[in-house]
Enzyme design. Structure first.
Site, PDB file in Angstrom:
ATOM      1  N   CYS A 116       0.682  -1.186  -0.264  1.00 49.06           N
ATOM      2  CA  CYS A 116      -0.024   0.045  -0.164  1.00 49.06           C
ATOM      3  C   CYS A 116       0.720   1.469   0.087  1.00 49.06           C
ATOM      4  CB  CYS A 116      -0.959   0.087   1.114  1.00 49.06           C
ATOM      5  SG  CYS A 116      -2.299  -1.228   1.018  1.00 49.06           S
ATOM      6  N   HIS A 256      -3.323   7.518   2.398  1.00 48.93           N
ATOM      7  CA  HIS A 256      -3.717   6.253   1.841  1.00 48.93           C
ATOM      8  C   HIS A 256      -5.137   5.851   2.504  1.00 48.93           C
ATOM      9  CE1 HIS A 256      -3.786   2.093   0.438  1.00 48.93           C
ATOM     10  NE2 HIS A 256      -3.645   1.744   2.022  1.00 48.93           N
ATOM     11  N   ASN A 286     -10.205   0.169  -0.274  1.00 46.62           N
ATOM     12  CA  ASN A 286      -8.679   0.361  -0.373  1.00 46.62           C
ATOM     13  C   ASN A 286      -8.341  -0.274  -1.949  1.00 46.62           C
ATOM     14  OD1 ASN A 286      -6.121   0.160  -0.080  1.00 46.62           O
ATOM     15  ND2 ASN A 286      -6.057  -0.890   1.807  1.00 46.62           N
TER      16      ASN A 286
HETATM   17  O1  UT7 Z   1      -3.873  -1.017   3.348  1.00 43.99           O
HETATM   18  C1  UT7 Z   1      -2.993  -2.008   3.927  1.00 43.99           C
HETATM   19  C2  UT7 Z   1      -3.021  -1.894   5.312  1.00 43.99           C
HETATM   20  N1  UT7 Z   1      -4.344  -2.431   5.961  1.00 43.99           N
HETATM   21  C3  UT7 Z   1      -4.982  -1.697   6.816  1.00 43.99           C
HETATM   22  O2  UT7 Z   1      -4.474  -0.614   7.185  1.00 43.99           O
HETATM   23  C4  UT7 Z   1      -5.974  -2.561   7.386  1.00 43.99           C
HETATM   24  C5  UT7 Z   1      -5.973  -2.301   8.909  1.00 43.99           C
HETATM   25  N2  UT7 Z   1      -7.104  -2.955   9.771  1.00 43.99           N
HETATM   26  C6  UT7 Z   1      -8.245  -2.535   9.720  1.00 43.99           C
HETATM   27  O3  UT7 Z   1      -8.841  -1.596   8.969  1.00 43.99           O
HETATM   28  C7  UT7 Z   1      -9.312  -3.241  10.645  1.00 43.99           C
HETATM   29  O4  UT7 Z   1      -8.736  -4.091  11.456  1.00 43.99           O
HETATM   30  C8  UT7 Z   1     -10.392  -4.006   9.835  1.00 43.99           C
HETATM   31  C9  UT7 Z   1     -11.435  -3.180   9.160  1.00 43.99           C
HETATM   32  C10 UT7 Z   1      -9.868  -4.953   8.881  1.00 43.99           C
HETATM   33  C11 UT7 Z   1     -11.297  -4.785  10.925  1.00 43.99           C
HETATM   34  O5  UT7 Z   1     -11.933  -4.062  11.921  1.00 43.99           O
HETATM   35  P1  UT7 Z   1     -11.520  -4.149  13.112  1.00 43.99           P
HETATM   36  O6  UT7 Z   1     -12.333  -3.079  14.036  1.00 43.99           O
HETATM   37  O7  UT7 Z   1     -10.165  -4.299  13.767  1.00 43.99           O
HETATM   38  O8  UT7 Z   1     -12.314  -5.523  13.730  1.00 43.99           O
HETATM   39  P2  UT7 Z   1     -11.683  -6.766  14.416  1.00 43.99           P
HETATM   40  O9  UT7 Z   1     -10.960  -7.698  13.324  1.00 43.99           O
HETATM   41  O10 UT7 Z   1     -11.298  -6.599  15.577  1.00 43.99           O
HETATM   42  O11 UT7 Z   1     -13.062  -7.662  14.304  1.00 43.99           O
HETATM   43  C12 UT7 Z   1     -14.176  -7.136  15.294  1.00 43.99           C
HETATM   44  C13 UT7 Z   1     -15.362  -8.186  15.151  1.00 43.99           C
HETATM   45  C14 UT7 Z   1     -15.187  -9.736  15.314  1.00 43.99           C
HETATM   46  O12 UT7 Z   1     -16.026 -10.617  15.996  1.00 43.99           O
HETATM   47  P3  UT7 Z   1     -15.926 -10.697  17.592  1.00 43.99           P
HETATM   48  O13 UT7 Z   1     -14.712 -11.542  17.624  1.00 43.99           O
HETATM   49  O14 UT7 Z   1     -15.937  -9.482  18.145  1.00 43.99           O
HETATM   50  O15 UT7 Z   1     -17.206 -11.616  17.707  1.00 43.99           O
HETATM   51  C15 UT7 Z   1     -14.902 -10.183  13.969  1.00 43.99           C
HETATM   52  O16 UT7 Z   1     -15.259 -11.296  13.612  1.00 43.99           O
HETATM   53  O17 UT7 Z   1     -16.167  -8.151  13.892  1.00 43.99           O
HETATM   54  C16 UT7 Z   1     -15.957  -9.310  13.226  1.00 43.99           C
HETATM   55  N3  UT7 Z   1     -15.840  -9.175  11.862  1.00 43.99           N
HETATM   56  C17 UT7 Z   1     -16.908  -8.854  11.065  1.00 43.99           C
HETATM   57  N4  UT7 Z   1     -18.104  -8.785  11.226  1.00 43.99           N
HETATM   58  C18 UT7 Z   1     -19.081  -8.122  10.242  1.00 43.99           C
HETATM   59  C19 UT7 Z   1     -14.945  -9.164  10.913  1.00 43.99           C
HETATM   60  N5  UT7 Z   1     -15.102  -8.825   9.830  1.00 43.99           N
HETATM   61  C20 UT7 Z   1     -16.345  -8.577   9.690  1.00 43.99           C
HETATM   62  C21 UT7 Z   1     -17.413  -8.222   8.730  1.00 43.99           C
HETATM   63  N6  UT7 Z   1     -18.694  -7.909   9.188  1.00 43.99           N
HETATM   64  N7  UT7 Z   1     -16.925  -8.052   7.519  1.00 43.99           N
END
Ligand code: UT7
Length: 332
Positions: A116, A256, A286
């Site tokens: 990225c 970004h 993204n």
């Molecule tokens: O550009 C390259 C660099 N990449 C990035 O900068 C990405 C950085 N990371 C992020 O943007 C975020 O971490 C994500 C958007 C990928 C995820 O958001 P988050 O707030 O970190 O969510 P999480 O992974 O901590 O998940 C929270 C909850 C989980 O459920 P439990 O364990 O709390 O019950 C996940 O299973 O949300 C759940 N979850 C979803 N729920 C609905 C994960 N993905 C989804 C989804 N829809 N698509």
């Protein structure tokens, strides 16, 4: 130090027509519009549906848009750089094919790979070639067909990424506009958190790797998020400070587009009001290498000669950094 500054003198872009909305994703994986919107800021992404078209297709379209707008003869281009994490093929650089297809017959060409941060590192590379005095016109393209490496059963990645391409031209500037400063970083410890495990020399593709879906991109989102928030904000603030810029001096943050919350954290650290932050993540998601030039394309008409822009990115590897650039032209 060289007295030649390298400025952006033209912008072009291309996104495919097909819109993959949050509503459509709700029918594919267990997710919902509210979760995606609040956690990422994304509403839809563009997807290149044609199975026989790769990243080069979009890169060529973006370059042609730039050439048309700038009324530039492609034979004048000295160098074509393509930043991409999804090259058409592992060997035979996409940039070489793109250069030939657009008629850049006098150019040499190569690809850049820093995930990225591709476009940010590419800006540094393009500007250095120009500042060397050896090259006058360097075309930098950021393009990715992210849909080619996404597992559409994995809700943690398929909601984030989209396809697209953007291009800028770097040229010498006699008035001192253009790239002023840069602070680029990397840390190899990060590769465990965001990667495609198979298909490279470490783990060549096999029936087994495909069956185990190891040819798709995977990320530990939470860890990447943590690193991205602190590092993108830190380097942006550092570049401001060491150039004596306050929040009043900065006209635009060009961040970004990975997650709206990462962008907001960076803007907060810089003490920038929201109206100075370029944002189009809701439309494209993204697009990896294309986020920064797509922002320039969408905001080009609002940019004025002399505006102070801070570019910032964070990506797989890890790679990250910030660039301070002054805008060199008014659009019409
Ligand atoms: O550009 C390259 C660099 N990449 C990035 O900068 C990405 C950085 N990371 C992020 O943007 C975020 O971490 C994500 C958007 C990928 C995820 O958001 P988050 O707030 O970190 O969510 P999480 O992974 O901590 O998940 C929270 C909850 C989980 O459920 P439990 O364990 O709390 O019950 C996940 O299973 O949300 C759940 N979850 C979803 N729920 C609905 C994960 N993905 C989804 C989804 N829809 N698509």
């Amino acid at each position: 130090m060289s007295s030649i500054t390298a400025a952006i003198t033209a912008v072009g872009a291309y996104v495919p027509e097909y819109r993959l909305t949050n509503a459509i994703l709700e029918t594919i994986v267990d997710t919902n519009d509210e979760w995606i919107t609040t956690r990422t800021g994304i509403k839809e992404r563009r997807i290149l549906k044609d199975p026989d078209k790769g990243t080069s297709y979009m890169a060529i379209k973006a370059a042609e848009d730039l050439l048309r707008k700038r009324k530039l003869d492609p034979a004048e281009i000295d160098l074509v750089l393509v930043g991409t994490a999804t090259p058409d093929m592992p060997v035979a650089a996409t940039a070489v094919y793109v250069a030939s297809e657009i008629g850049a017959v006098n150019a040499f060409a190569f690809d850049l790979q820093a995930a990225c941060s591709n476009f940010l590192y590419g800006m540094s590379t393009a500007a250095s070639f120009v500042a060397s005095g050896k090259y006058k016109k360097v075309l930098l393209i950021g393009a990715d067909k992210m849909s080619s490496i996404i597992d559409y059963t994995d809700r943690t990645t398929c909601i984030i990424f989209g396809d697209g391409a953007g291009a800028v031209l770097f040229e010498p500037n006699a008035e001192g506009y253009g790239l002023q400063d840069e602070y680029l970083r990397s840390d190899g410890k990060g590769r465990e958190f965001l990667k495609i495990e198979a298909g490279g020399s470490l783990m060549p593709a096999s029936v087994e790797t495909v069956e185990n879906k190891l040819h798709y991109v995977r990320q530990d989102g939470k860890s990447v998020f943590k690193f991205a928030v602190s590092n993108m904000a830190e380097v942006s603030a550092l570049v401001m400070e060491r150039n004596g810029l306050t929040h009043e001096d900065v006209d635009w943050l060009v961040p970004h587009q990975a997650n709206r919350r990462i962008i907001d954290a960076t803007a907060n650290r810089m003490d920038l009001e929201a109206s100075k932050v370029m944002m189009n993540i809701e439309k494209y998601g993204n697009t990896t290498s294309a986020t920064l030039p797509l922002l320039l394309h969408d905001y080009e008409k609002q940019l004025k000669k002399g505006d102070n822009l801070i570019f910032a990115a964070f990506g797989g590897g890890f790679t990250w950094g910030a660039i301070y650039l002054t805008w060199a032209y008014d659009t019409n």
